[in-house]
Design a protein around this motif. Structure first.
Motif, short mmCIF file in Angstrom:
data_model
loop_
_atom_site.label_atom_id
_atom_site.label_comp_id
_atom_site.label_asym_id
_atom_site.label_seq_id
_atom_site.Cartn_x
_atom_site.Cartn_y
_atom_site.Cartn_z
N ASP A 183 3.87 -36.15 -36.77
CA ASP A 183 4.88 -34.52 -36.12
C ASP A 183 4.49 -33.81 -35.84
O ASP A 183 5.54 -33.58 -34.99
CB ASP A 183 5.99 -35.66 -37.09
N VAL A 184 3.87 -32.74 -36.50
CA VAL A 184 3.81 -31.70 -36.16
C VAL A 184 3.31 -31.24 -34.98
O VAL A 184 3.24 -30.36 -33.88
CB VAL A 184 3.19 -30.65 -37.52
N ILE A 185 2.26 -32.21 -34.40
CA ILE A 185 1.29 -32.37 -33.52
C ILE A 185 1.79 -32.82 -32.77
O ILE A 185 1.83 -32.05 -31.49
CB ILE A 185 0.13 -33.08 -34.39
N ILE A 186 2.54 -33.76 -32.40
CA ILE A 186 3.66 -34.34 -31.00
C ILE A 186 4.55 -33.07 -31.10
O ILE A 186 4.05 -32.96 -29.92
CB ILE A 186 4.35 -35.31 -31.83
N SER A 187 5.18 -32.43 -32.14
CA SER A 187 5.88 -31.19 -31.69
C SER A 187 5.25 -30.11 -30.44
O SER A 187 5.49 -29.94 -29.34
CB SER A 187 6.70 -31.01 -32.98
N GLU A 188 4.06 -29.20 -31.24
CA GLU A 188 3.62 -28.52 -30.87
C GLU A 188 2.42 -29.10 -29.87
O GLU A 188 3.16 -28.07 -28.02
CB GLU A 188 2.39 -28.09 -31.63
N TYR A 189 2.67 -30.16 -29.01
CA TYR A 189 2.24 -30.65 -28.39
C TYR A 189 3.12 -30.76 -26.99
O TYR A 189 2.69 -30.25 -26.01
CB TYR A 189 1.02 -32.39 -28.38
N ILE A 190 4.66 -30.89 -27.14
CA ILE A 190 5.74 -31.20 -26.39
C ILE A 190 6.05 -29.84 -25.68
O ILE A 190 6.21 -29.31 -24.59
CB ILE A 190 6.49 -32.34 -27.09
N ILE A 191 5.55 -28.29 -26.90
CA ILE A 191 6.13 -27.11 -26.60
C ILE A 191 5.10 -26.25 -25.47
O ILE A 191 5.10 -25.97 -24.77
CB ILE A 191 6.10 -26.65 -28.14
N LYS A 192 3.75 -27.24 -25.52
CA LYS A 192 2.53 -27.06 -25.03
C LYS A 192 2.80 -27.05 -23.54
O LYS A 192 2.24 -26.35 -22.33
CB LYS A 192 1.30 -26.87 -25.45
N THR A 193 3.16 -28.34 -23.48
CA THR A 193 2.71 -29.11 -22.39
C THR A 193 4.29 -28.51 -21.85
O THR A 193 4.51 -28.10 -20.59
CB THR A 193 3.72 -30.60 -22.67
N ARG A 194 5.56 -28.19 -22.27
CA ARG A 194 6.84 -27.63 -21.16
C ARG A 194 6.45 -26.29 -20.98
O ARG A 194 6.70 -26.04 -19.70
CB ARG A 194 8.42 -28.11 -22.32
N ASP A 195 5.66 -26.09 -21.86
CA ASP A 195 5.56 -24.68 -20.91
C ASP A 195 4.72 -24.22 -20.19
O ASP A 195 4.28 -23.23 -18.81
CB ASP A 195 4.63 -23.53 -22.44
N PHE A 196 3.71 -25.11 -19.83
CA PHE A 196 2.35 -25.70 -18.82
C PHE A 196 3.21 -25.37 -17.92
O PHE A 196 2.72 -25.36 -16.46
CB PHE A 196 1.16 -26.26 -19.81
N ILE A 197 4.14 -26.61 -18.05
CA ILE A 197 4.67 -27.03 -16.86
C ILE A 197 5.59 -25.88 -16.37
O ILE A 197 5.63 -26.07 -14.64
CB ILE A 197 5.85 -28.49 -17.13
N SER A 198 6.16 -25.13 -16.53
CA SER A 198 7.58 -24.43 -16.23
C SER A 198 6.23 -23.23 -15.77
O SER A 198 7.56 -22.57 -14.69
CB SER A 198 8.31 -24.00 -17.58
N SER A 199 5.04 -22.90 -15.98
CA SER A 199 4.57 -21.98 -16.08
C SER A 199 3.29 -21.77 -14.94
O SER A 199 2.36 -21.11 -14.25
CB SER A 199 4.18 -21.01 -16.96
N PHE A 200 3.13 -23.53 -14.75
CA PHE A 200 1.83 -23.90 -13.09
C PHE A 200 2.55 -23.26 -12.31
O PHE A 200 3.58 -23.81 -11.91
CB PHE A 200 1.54 -25.24 -13.55
N THR A 201 2.01 -22.55 -11.35
CA THR A 201 1.94 -22.40 -9.87
C THR A 201 1.37 -23.39 -9.05
O THR A 201 -0.59 -23.40 -9.21
CB THR A 201 1.50 -20.97 -9.53
N ASN A 202 1.98 -23.93 -8.09
CA ASN A 202 1.15 -25.41 -7.69
C ASN A 202 1.14 -24.86 -6.30
O ASN A 202 1.78 -24.55 -5.38
CB ASN A 202 2.52 -26.34 -7.28
N ASN A 203 -0.03 -24.16 -6.15
CA ASN A 203 -1.24 -23.42 -5.02
C ASN A 203 -1.75 -24.62 -3.92
O ASN A 203 -2.73 -25.03 -4.58
CB ASN A 203 -1.52 -22.48 -5.38
N TYR A 204 -0.80 -25.41 -3.50
CA TYR A 204 -1.64 -26.98 -2.82
C TYR A 204 -2.54 -26.38 -1.45
O TYR A 204 -2.64 -25.53 -0.63
CB TYR A 204 -0.28 -27.79 -2.39
N GLN A 205 -4.19 -27.48 -1.95
CA GLN A 205 -4.83 -27.47 -0.86
C GLN A 205 -5.25 -28.68 -0.77
O GLN A 205 -5.66 -29.40 -1.45
CB GLN A 205 -5.87 -26.59 -1.55
N GLU A 206 -4.95 -28.94 0.87
CA GLU A 206 -5.83 -30.87 1.27
C GLU A 206 -6.97 -30.69 0.49
O GLU A 206 -8.00 -29.01 0.54
CB GLU A 206 -5.55 -30.31 2.91
N VAL A 207 -7.28 -31.68 0.13
CA VAL A 207 -8.57 -32.06 -0.17
C VAL A 207 -9.71 -32.21 0.76
O VAL A 207 -9.24 -33.10 1.33
CB VAL A 207 -8.83 -33.75 -0.79
#
Length: 317
Positions: free
Chosen positions: A173-197
């Motif tokens: 339960d502690v691992i999942i809680s930390e995982y959720i926090i880190k994932t939300r932080d990642f999404i909120s800080s991720f810069t979406n620089n789109y480049q065509e494949v």
């Protein structure tokens, strides 16, 4: 004739005795009926008792089966988040539209968080995980947890700033809680620089290097091993407990069947033996009584003749 009439005719005292005997007979009949009902109920209990053990399996195992099913979803959602996180770096417009991977990740995180709260509250499995005695080594964990065959991966763990030893050795339960926090932080800080494949080796190599060097992806690749290890070990413990409970219940069913097969015949043997002995004594007494009545008296009494021939004092015609 007068003597016969005197013999056949009952005086008031005889009538009173007859009424007393009738009441006794009625009482005995009620006792016989009551005894038969009691014997039938006891027999039914012995017949149902082996089958009732099914409820022991149901109450014990269904909750654990539900917990296994729901707990395994933790692995599913964490794997799904990993897939969509990788897609954020590849930005393949032919697979996902812009913003879809981020939306899917947030949806999966919210679902995982809700699922984790429900498991900890005991919504699934009938009780919270920490109340399962067999799961105490997992819920109070202070070390590496892996499923059977994966224990060697504990030695290859590499800790860093995000994936610390304290987090890695925490309960799920502690691992999942930390995982959720880190994932939300990642999404909120991720810069979406789109480049065509461009579908070239150089472009793929560039995207792969960016993916593998990201701190969240590195954290995710490590923490998901902890989540999978806990879930797999929990499932193994619960499955082993279910199998053990089934084996114990089967032995109990066999024992109760043997007990029922022994006691049911004994109950009926004891009941019918006593009942038959009592009725035979009554028949013997009646036979002795009627054998001592002169034939001429029997011929003069219609009721006696009816009783001897038909077993009743009233004519059936």
């Amino acid at each position: 004739m007068k003597n016969y009439s005197t013999i056949i005719k009952n005086n008031p005292e005889d009538n009173e005795n007859i009424e007393v005997k009738k009441n006794v007979f009625r009482d005995n009949s009620k006792i016989d009926l009551f005894t038969f009902i009691i014997v039938t109920i006891i027999t039914a209990i012995f017949m149902i008792l082996p089958l009732s053990t099914i409820f022991l399996i149901r109450n014990h195992s269904l909750g654990e089966l539900e917990l296994i099913f729901v707990s395994t979803k933790r692995t599913y959602y964490s794997q799904a988040i990993q897939t969509w996180a990788h897609e954020l770096f590849y930005m393949d417009s032919e697979t996902y539209r812009r913003g879809e991977p981020s939306a899917f990740i947030l949806e999966a995180v919210n679902t995982l968080e809700s699922l984790e709260k429900s498991i900890n509250k005991g919504t699934y499995g009938g009780k919270s995980v920490d109340k399962y005695q067999i799961l105490k080594p997992l819920t109070q964990n202070n070390g590496c947890i892996r499923g059977t065959g994966d224990e060697s991966t504990c030695d290859s763990r590499v800790y860093d700033e995000n994936y610390t030893e304290q987090i890695a050795n925490s309960p799920l339960d502690v691992i999942i809680s930390e995982y959720i926090i880190k994932t939300r932080d990642f999404i909120s800080s991720f810069t979406n620089n789109y480049q065509e494949v461009q579908y070239t080796k150089e472009d793929a190599q560039k995207r792969l290097e960016k993916l593998n060097s990201n701190s969240y992806i590195i954290f995710h690749n490590k923490i998901i091993q902890e989540i999978n290890g806990h879930v797999k070990k929990m499932n193994e413990v619960l499955v082993a407990d279910i199998i053990n409970n089934i084996n114990t219940t089967i032995k109990l069913v066999d024992f109760l069947h043997v007990v029922s097969m022994i006691f049911i015949p004994l109950i009926y043997f004891y009941y019918f033996r006593n009942f038959a002995k009592r009725k035979l004594r009554e028949m013997e007494t009646l036979t002795i009584v009627f054998s001592n009545i002169p034939r001429s008296v029997c011929e003069k009494s219609t009721k006696i003749k009816l009783f001897i021939r038909h077993g009743t004092l009233e004519s059936t015609f």
